[in-house]
Scaffold this motif. Structure first.
Motif, PDB file in Angstrom:
ATOM      1  N   MET A   1       7.868  15.034  18.269  1.00 56.48           N
ATOM      2  CA  MET A   1       8.293  16.363  18.716  1.00 56.48           C
ATOM      3  C   MET A   1       8.191  16.434  20.238  1.00 56.48           C
ATOM      4  N   ARG A   2       9.334  16.654  20.903  1.00 59.31           N
ATOM      5  CA  ARG A   2       9.347  16.799  22.348  1.00 59.31           C
ATOM      6  C   ARG A   2       9.492  18.275  22.685  1.00 59.31           C
ATOM      7  N   PHE A   3       8.767  18.714  23.716  1.00 60.26           N
ATOM      8  CA  PHE A   3       8.787  20.114  24.109  1.00 60.26           C
ATOM      9  C   PHE A   3       9.615  20.292  25.381  1.00 60.26           C
ATOM     10  N   ILE A   4      10.600  21.168  25.307  1.00 61.79           N
ATOM     11  CA  ILE A   4      11.407  21.557  26.461  1.00 61.79           C
ATOM     12  C   ILE A   4      10.866  22.901  26.927  1.00 61.79           C
ATOM     13  N   VAL A   5      10.155  22.914  28.024  1.00 60.39           N
ATOM     14  CA  VAL A   5       9.553  24.152  28.525  1.00 60.39           C
ATOM     15  C   VAL A   5      10.553  24.828  29.451  1.00 60.39           C
ATOM     16  N   TYR A   6      11.208  25.854  28.934  1.00 60.10           N
ATOM     17  CA  TYR A   6      12.224  26.573  29.710  1.00 60.10           C
ATOM     18  C   TYR A   6      11.543  27.712  30.464  1.00 60.10           C
ATOM     19  N   GLY A   7      11.232  27.451  31.726  1.00 62.34           N
ATOM     20  CA  GLY A   7      10.498  28.406  32.543  1.00 62.34           C
ATOM     21  C   GLY A   7       9.126  27.852  32.836  1.00 62.34           C
ATOM     22  N   ALA A   8       9.023  27.035  33.885  1.00 60.65           N
ATOM     23  CA  ALA A   8       7.763  26.330  34.177  1.00 60.65           C
ATOM     24  C   ALA A   8       6.914  27.088  35.180  1.00 60.65           C
ATOM     25  N   GLY A   9       6.914  28.415  35.076  1.00 56.13           N
ATOM     26  CA  GLY A   9       6.089  29.223  35.958  1.00 56.13           C
ATOM     27  C   GLY A   9       4.645  29.251  35.497  1.00 56.13           C
ATOM     28  N   ALA A  10       4.025  30.428  35.511  1.00 60.84           N
ATOM     29  CA  ALA A  10       2.602  30.525  35.216  1.00 60.84           C
ATOM     30  C   ALA A  10       2.273  30.057  33.803  1.00 60.84           C
ATOM     31  N   VAL A  11       2.765  30.776  32.797  1.00 63.97           N
ATOM     32  CA  VAL A  11       2.447  30.425  31.409  1.00 63.97           C
ATOM     33  C   VAL A  11       3.076  29.095  31.019  1.00 63.97           C
ATOM     34  N   GLY A  12       4.370  28.937  31.274  1.00 58.71           N
ATOM     35  CA  GLY A  12       5.065  27.715  30.888  1.00 58.71           C
ATOM     36  C   GLY A  12       4.583  26.496  31.632  1.00 58.71           C
ATOM     37  N   GLY A  13       4.312  26.639  32.929  1.00 55.81           N
ATOM     38  CA  GLY A  13       3.848  25.504  33.711  1.00 55.81           C
ATOM     39  C   GLY A  13       2.471  25.030  33.292  1.00 55.81           C
ATOM     40  N   VAL A  14       1.563  25.975  33.053  1.00 58.62           N
ATOM     41  CA  VAL A  14       0.211  25.612  32.629  1.00 58.62           C
ATOM     42  C   VAL A  14       0.248  24.951  31.254  1.00 58.62           C
ATOM     43  N   LEU A  15       1.002  25.527  30.323  1.00 55.43           N
ATOM     44  CA  LEU A  15       1.097  24.936  28.984  1.00 55.43           C
ATOM     45  C   LEU A  15       1.780  23.571  29.044  1.00 55.43           C
ATOM     46  N   GLY A  16       2.867  23.466  29.800  1.00 51.48           N
ATOM     47  CA  GLY A  16       3.566  22.193  29.915  1.00 51.48           C
ATOM     48  C   GLY A  16       2.657  21.107  30.473  1.00 51.48           C
ATOM     49  N   ALA A  17       1.845  21.458  31.460  1.00 49.35           N
ATOM     50  CA  ALA A  17       0.917  20.488  32.043  1.00 49.35           C
ATOM     51  C   ALA A  17      -0.120  20.036  31.021  1.00 49.35           C
ATOM     52  N   HIS A  18      -0.681  20.987  30.282  1.00 46.17           N
ATOM     53  CA  HIS A  18      -1.688  20.638  29.276  1.00 46.17           C
ATOM     54  C   HIS A  18      -1.089  19.810  28.141  1.00 46.17           C
ATOM     55  N   LEU A  19       0.135  20.129  27.723  1.00 51.16           N
ATOM     56  CA  LEU A  19       0.788  19.324  26.688  1.00 51.16           C
ATOM     57  C   LEU A  19       1.025  17.902  27.199  1.00 51.16           C
ATOM     58  N   HIS A  20       1.484  17.795  28.436  1.00 50.62           N
ATOM     59  CA  HIS A  20       1.720  16.476  29.040  1.00 50.62           C
ATOM     60  C   HIS A  20       0.427  15.671  29.097  1.00 50.62           C
ATOM     61  N   LEU A  21      -0.648  16.301  29.518  1.00 52.25           N
ATOM     62  CA  LEU A  21      -1.926  15.598  29.631  1.00 52.25           C
ATOM     63  C   LEU A  21      -2.468  15.175  28.275  1.00 52.25           C
ATOM     64  N   SER A  22      -2.085  15.898  27.220  1.00 51.25           N
ATOM     65  CA  SER A  22      -2.566  15.549  25.878  1.00 51.25           C
ATOM     66  C   SER A  22      -1.668  14.522  25.190  1.00 51.25           C
ATOM     67  N   GLY A  23      -0.647  14.040  25.906  1.00 55.72           N
ATOM     68  CA  GLY A  23       0.181  12.966  25.371  1.00 55.72           C
ATOM     69  C   GLY A  23       1.465  13.381  24.703  1.00 55.72           C
ATOM     70  N   HIS A  24       1.808  14.665  24.738  1.00 57.67           N
ATOM     71  CA  HIS A  24       3.045  15.124  24.121  1.00 57.67           C
ATOM     72  C   HIS A  24       4.206  15.003  25.112  1.00 57.67           C
ATOM     73  N   PRO A  25       5.370  14.532  24.666  1.00 60.27           N
ATOM     74  CA  PRO A  25       6.533  14.468  25.566  1.00 60.27           C
ATOM     75  C   PRO A  25       6.955  15.868  26.002  1.00 60.27           C
ATOM     76  N   VAL A  26       7.175  16.029  27.296  1.00 63.87           N
ATOM     77  CA  VAL A  26       7.505  17.339  27.862  1.00 63.87           C
ATOM     78  C   VAL A  26       8.616  17.185  28.890  1.00 63.87           C
ATOM     79  N   VAL A  27       9.561  18.125  28.877  1.00 61.89           N
ATOM     80  CA  VAL A  27      10.547  18.265  29.946  1.00 61.89           C
ATOM     81  C   VAL A  27      10.458  19.702  30.440  1.00 61.89           C
ATOM     82  N   LEU A  28      10.342  19.881  31.741  1.00 60.14           N
ATOM     83  CA  LEU A  28      10.267  21.209  32.332  1.00 60.14           C
ATOM     84  C   LEU A  28      11.632  21.645  32.835  1.00 60.14           C
TER      85      LEU A  28
END
Length: 320
Positions: A1-28
């Motif tokens: 499951m890859r996560f496309i974070v549409y809106g990498a501001g406060a909420v999206g950016g923080v979540l996208g970073a944490h998902l990335h650090l936990s090993g999940h594929p992420v595109v911002l």
């Protein structure tokens, strides 16, 4: 499951970073100076233990993504940008793409369901800050937030379970909830004060306005027969999980941050404005929430600094 974070501001950016650090594929998906900074220097995540810069794939829009089956879109733009985001997704993403709304307000899921069949709502309790391009901050530590999820309009399914598990991998607390919109209406009642916070800040007298705006909103939802989580149930869910980092310089909530960044628009029409809409549909008055929208929109339009309106002046302009 890859996560496309549409809106990498406060909420999206923080979540996208944490998902990335936990090993999940992420595109911002980001824009402007924020996108440029992420591409050039990486995304910097600030937490209670320091800061870390990471290189996460970042694009300007859905058309730049090579879509895969099973991609999940985490929609984290402000509500006023939802329509444009959905139009871009409809033109590029496969029809079966799962759309997960990480947004305040209660209108985004309904908009998404017009375009995509599989839509999920998330009740976001995650204080975050984004004021500088390329930098986002988690204002709670060690748990960055609560992200309960459910299908829209109701129910849960294996995808909700998988997404909740991924959120937990990233350090969040997350539970699938079949009544997710009841929780989101409860969150809406917390958010109706955002517009007041944005224009009045923490000046003396602001808290009284907050209380009146919320009580009016509760009365409107009660009269309309709309279910929401009461404050005590909401507080119990938060309990002692969300611990704000004292070292941060969080000036205000998401609407305050929009004014601080000078974006030219604000989310008030989908927070207090939602209460105004429901009130008008049921022939009810909502003067406090109307005034909240009016002042917030004016500040955004005129580029005024957040927190500079005297609460007495706010009260003097209440509609009859």
């Amino acid at each position: 499951m890859r996560f496309i974070v549409y809106g990498a501001g406060a909420v999206g950016g923080v979540l996208g970073a944490h998902l990335h650090l936990s090993g999940h594929p992420v595109v911002l998906i980001a824009r402007g100076a924020h996108l440029s900074a992420i591409r050039e220097r990486g995304l910097t995540l600030e937490t209670g233990t320091g800061s870390r810069t990471m290189h996460v794939p970042a694009v300007a829009g859905p058309a730049e993504i090579e879509w895969r089956g099973g991609d999940v879109v985490l929609l984290a733009v402000k509500s006023q940008d939802t329509r444009a985001a959905l139009e871009g997704l409809a033109a590029s993403a496969p029809p079966g793409t799962r759309i997960v709304s990480l947004q305040n307000g209660v209108d985004n899921e309904r908009q998404a369901l017009r375009v995509f069949e599989h839509v999920y709502g998330v009740c976001v309790m995650s204080p975050t800050t984004h004021l500088t391009p390329g930098v986002v901050r988690a204002d709670c530590h060690p748990v960055p937030g609560l992200l309960d999820i459910g299908r829209y309009p109701s129910g849960t399914d294996p995808v909700a379970e998988q997404v909740a598990a991924a959120f937990r991998d990233a350090g969040y607390r997350s539970e699938p909830r079949p009544d997710i919109m009841r929780w989101k209406y409860g969150k809406l009642l917390r958010n109706v004060g955002n517009a007041v916070d944005a224009v009045c800040g923490r000046a003396e007298g602001t808290q009284e306005i907050f209380q009146r705006v919320r009580l009016e909103a509760e009365a409107v939802l009660d009269a309309a027969g709309i279910a929401y989580t009461p404050a005590d149930e909401d507080d119990e869910r938060r309990a002692d999980i969300l611990k704000v980092v004292t070292g941060g310089s969080r000036g205000g909530g998401s609407s305050w941050q929009s004014l601080h960044r000078g974006t030219g628009h604000i989310e008030a029409d989908y927070l207090s404005g939602e209460i105004v809409l429901v009130a008008r549909l049921h022939g009810l008055p909502a003067p406090y929430n109307e005034n909240a929208c009016r002042w917030a929109d004016r500040f955004a339009r005129e580029g005024r600094r957040p927190g500079t309106l005297d609460p007495a002046e706010w009260l003097s302009t209440l509609p009859a």
